[in-house]
Structures are given as C-alpha cells and as structure tokens.
Design a protein around this motif. Structure first.
Motif, PDB file in Angstrom:
ATOM      1  N   PHE A  22      -0.096 -23.340   4.800  1.00 21.40           N
ATOM      2  CA  PHE A  22      -0.745 -22.263   4.059  1.00 21.40           C
ATOM      3  C   PHE A  22      -2.257 -22.280   4.269  1.00 21.40           C
ATOM      4  O   PHE A  22      -2.875 -21.237   4.508  1.00 21.40           O
ATOM      5  CB  PHE A  22      -0.409 -22.372   2.571  1.00 21.40           C
ATOM      6  N   ALA A  25      -3.090 -21.010   7.676  1.00 22.87           N
ATOM      7  CA  ALA A  25      -2.950 -19.559   7.782  1.00 22.87           C
ATOM      8  C   ALA A  25      -4.125 -18.848   7.135  1.00 22.87           C
ATOM      9  O   ALA A  25      -4.607 -17.838   7.658  1.00 22.87           O
ATOM     10  CB  ALA A  25      -1.636 -19.111   7.128  1.00 22.87           C
ATOM     11  N   VAL A  26      -4.610 -19.342   6.010  1.00 24.04           N
ATOM     12  CA  VAL A  26      -5.743 -18.710   5.334  1.00 24.04           C
ATOM     13  C   VAL A  26      -7.003 -18.858   6.180  1.00 24.04           C
ATOM     14  O   VAL A  26      -7.763 -17.911   6.365  1.00 24.04           O
ATOM     15  CB  VAL A  26      -5.937 -19.314   3.927  1.00 24.04           C
ATOM     16  N   GLN A  30      -4.878 -15.111   8.802  1.00 24.83           N
ATOM     17  CA  GLN A  30      -3.572 -14.455   8.734  1.00 24.83           C
ATOM     18  C   GLN A  30      -3.465 -13.492   7.559  1.00 24.83           C
ATOM     19  O   GLN A  30      -2.678 -12.563   7.598  1.00 24.83           O
ATOM     20  CB  GLN A  30      -2.469 -15.511   8.622  1.00 24.83           C
ATOM     21  N   TYR A  31      -4.253 -13.699   6.522  1.00 29.15           N
ATOM     22  CA  TYR A  31      -4.176 -12.855   5.333  1.00 29.15           C
ATOM     23  C   TYR A  31      -5.308 -11.841   5.272  1.00 29.15           C
ATOM     24  O   TYR A  31      -5.478 -11.187   4.253  1.00 29.15           O
ATOM     25  CB  TYR A  31      -4.165 -13.713   4.062  1.00 29.15           C
ATOM     26  N   ASP A  32      -6.077 -11.683   6.332  1.00 28.89           N
ATOM     27  CA  ASP A  32      -7.119 -10.664   6.355  1.00 28.89           C
ATOM     28  C   ASP A  32      -6.475  -9.290   6.443  1.00 28.89           C
ATOM     29  O   ASP A  32      -5.520  -9.078   7.189  1.00 28.89           O
ATOM     30  CB  ASP A  32      -8.047 -10.860   7.547  1.00 28.89           C
ATOM     31  N   ASP A  33      -6.987  -8.365   5.675  1.00 29.71           N
ATOM     32  CA  ASP A  33      -6.424  -7.018   5.638  1.00 29.71           C
ATOM     33  C   ASP A  33      -7.248  -6.117   6.544  1.00 29.71           C
ATOM     34  O   ASP A  33      -8.337  -5.690   6.181  1.00 29.71           O
ATOM     35  CB  ASP A  33      -6.433  -6.507   4.204  1.00 29.71           C
TER      36      ASP A  33
END
Length: 60
Positions: A22, A25-26, A30-33
């Motif tokens: 996790f 990924a951050v 990976q969690y960028d919009d």
C-alpha cells in the motif's frame, strides 16, 4: 502452543506485506487522480444553472 505463535508470526508478516504494498502504491502515484481535473470543467456550469434565480416570469 507453538502453532499459535507460528500463525501470529505469519499473519503479522502478511499484514506487513500488505502495508508495504500500500505504501509503495501511494508513493508511486497509483492513487493520483488524473481524470477528474480534466472533466471538472464540463460539469461546472450545470451546478450553477440549478441555483439560478428565477427572474424570467411568464407573461400573463
């Protein structure tokens, strides 16, 4: 009793693995919009249109 300690150790290792995945990924984005900012301008006027004051009254 040994099996309980073994299972606790395995579960802590698996939890640490998921936490590491996790965090990786951050940090890698990976969690960028990237999609929402490009589409936000398309929906901006629709919100304002519903709150427009009713100044055009029908003529009778």
């Amino acid at each position: 009793m040994f099996i309980i300690f073994l299972l606790i150790g395995i579960s802590v290792a698996v939890a640490a693995g998921f936490l590491g995945a996790f965090l990786w990924a951050v940090r890698s984005g990976q969690y960028d919009d990237d999609y929402t900012p490009a589409v936000r301008m398309l929906f901006e006027n629709e919100v304002g249109a519903s709150h427009r004051p009713a100044t055009d009254k029908p003529k009778s």
